[in-house]
Design an enzyme around this catalytic site. Structure first.
Site, short mmCIF file in Angstrom:
data_model
loop_
_atom_site.label_atom_id
_atom_site.label_comp_id
_atom_site.label_asym_id
_atom_site.label_seq_id
_atom_site.Cartn_x
_atom_site.Cartn_y
_atom_site.Cartn_z
N GLY A 1 22.90 -31.43 87.31
CA GLY A 1 21.85 -30.21 87.32
C GLY A 1 21.79 -29.59 88.69
CD GLU B 1 24.25 -28.02 84.69
OE1 GLU B 1 24.68 -28.05 83.50
OE2 GLU B 1 23.43 -28.96 84.68
CD GLU C 1 26.27 -33.02 84.02
OE1 GLU C 1 25.47 -32.07 84.45
OE2 GLU C 1 27.39 -32.88 84.26
CB ALA D 1 18.86 -34.09 84.93
#
Length: 263
Positions: free
Chosen positions: A114, A117, A137, A71
């Site tokens: 992310g 993901e 994370e 992210a």
């Protein structure tokens, strides 16, 4: 395609094939960090391809250094829980499963946080041998928030997923393939061509059957076996309402290539 995007590149037709599109994440200076704007553009692009009757397969990729390294932390560092709730980035993640056409993730370099993901949100992953996956994370004081604890556990099993989520350690393409996260590992330099060839195999199949097959496989993750088998059987019956089913079976009996129309 006529749309112009700031954070992604869309090639259609790809390699001259009107049934295949290639979408490339294009924020190389930040290793394709998944900003709110990028995610919105990605969803807009996917839906544009979804609405194009000629497109049968979508390839999603990054660059040699990174598929996506996570992210955009700069957008999140001072965020409150309410900021996160109101951030449209998470709304876009919820829209990804609405795409009915197959999406192949072609991963070179880092697919972290992310990025991992997003790759797992695709229908399957083909990885270059230099690819690195992970959910780091925990190392910045938070946890995965776009499916990392759920999809990684389904792919790796509880023990391995727990290890990687709690330690934040990366794992390579071969470990990902062994665990079932990755469908195929290929040399990094041939990833683009290998992924195109896989997309071509799918694009040459009956589009209605491909859509129903994707739907049935995805349903297996959300339903008990008995209901899943019933769902599969209904979709099997549905294929017999298509022109392509008749064409495919006749072509098989006549020992010729099928000419699928998507009907």
């Amino acid at each position: 395609m006529s749309q112009t995007y700031q954070n992604i590149l869309c090639q259609y037709p790809y390699k001259g094939n009107e049934h295949i599109a290639r979408v490339q994440l294009n924020r190389p200076k930040v290793l394709n960090a998944l900003s709110t704007d990028l995610m919105q553009e990605l969803v807009d692009c996917f839906f544009s391809l979804e609405d194009n009757p000629q497109v049968r397969v979508i390839i999603l990729t990054g660059n040699d250094r990174a598929f996506a390294a996570g992210a955009d932390i700069a957008q999140m560092v001072e965020a409150s829980p309410i900021d996160q709730i109101q951030d449209n980035r998470f709304r876009t993640w919820k829209q990804l499963p609405l795409i009915t056409k197959p999406i192949i993730a072609a991963v070179n370099g880092f697919a972290l946080g992310g990025g991992c993901e997003l790759a797992m949100s695709c229908d399957f992953i083909i990885a270059g041998d230099s690819a690195k996956f992970g959910q780091p994370e925990i190392s910045i004081g938070t946890i995965p928030g776009a499916g990392g604890t759920q999809r990684l556990t389904k792919a790796l099993g509880k023990s391995k997923a727990m290890y990687h989520v709690l330690t934040g350690e990366m794992f390579d393409a071969y470990e990902a393939e062994k665990a079932g996260l990755v469908a195929k590992v290929v040399p990094a330099e041939t990833l683009e061509q290998e992924t195109f060839e896989a997309a071509l195999l799918i694009a040459n199949k009956a589009p209605v059957a491909i859509k129903l097959a994707k739907e049935a496989v995805n349903a297996s993750f959300e339903t008990p076996l008995k209901e899943g088998l019933e769902f599969e059987r209904r979709n099997f019956y549905l294929t017999f309402a298509s022109v392509d089913q008749k064409e495919g079976m006749k072509a098989f009996l006549e020992k010729r290539s099928a000419d699928y129309k998507g009907l």
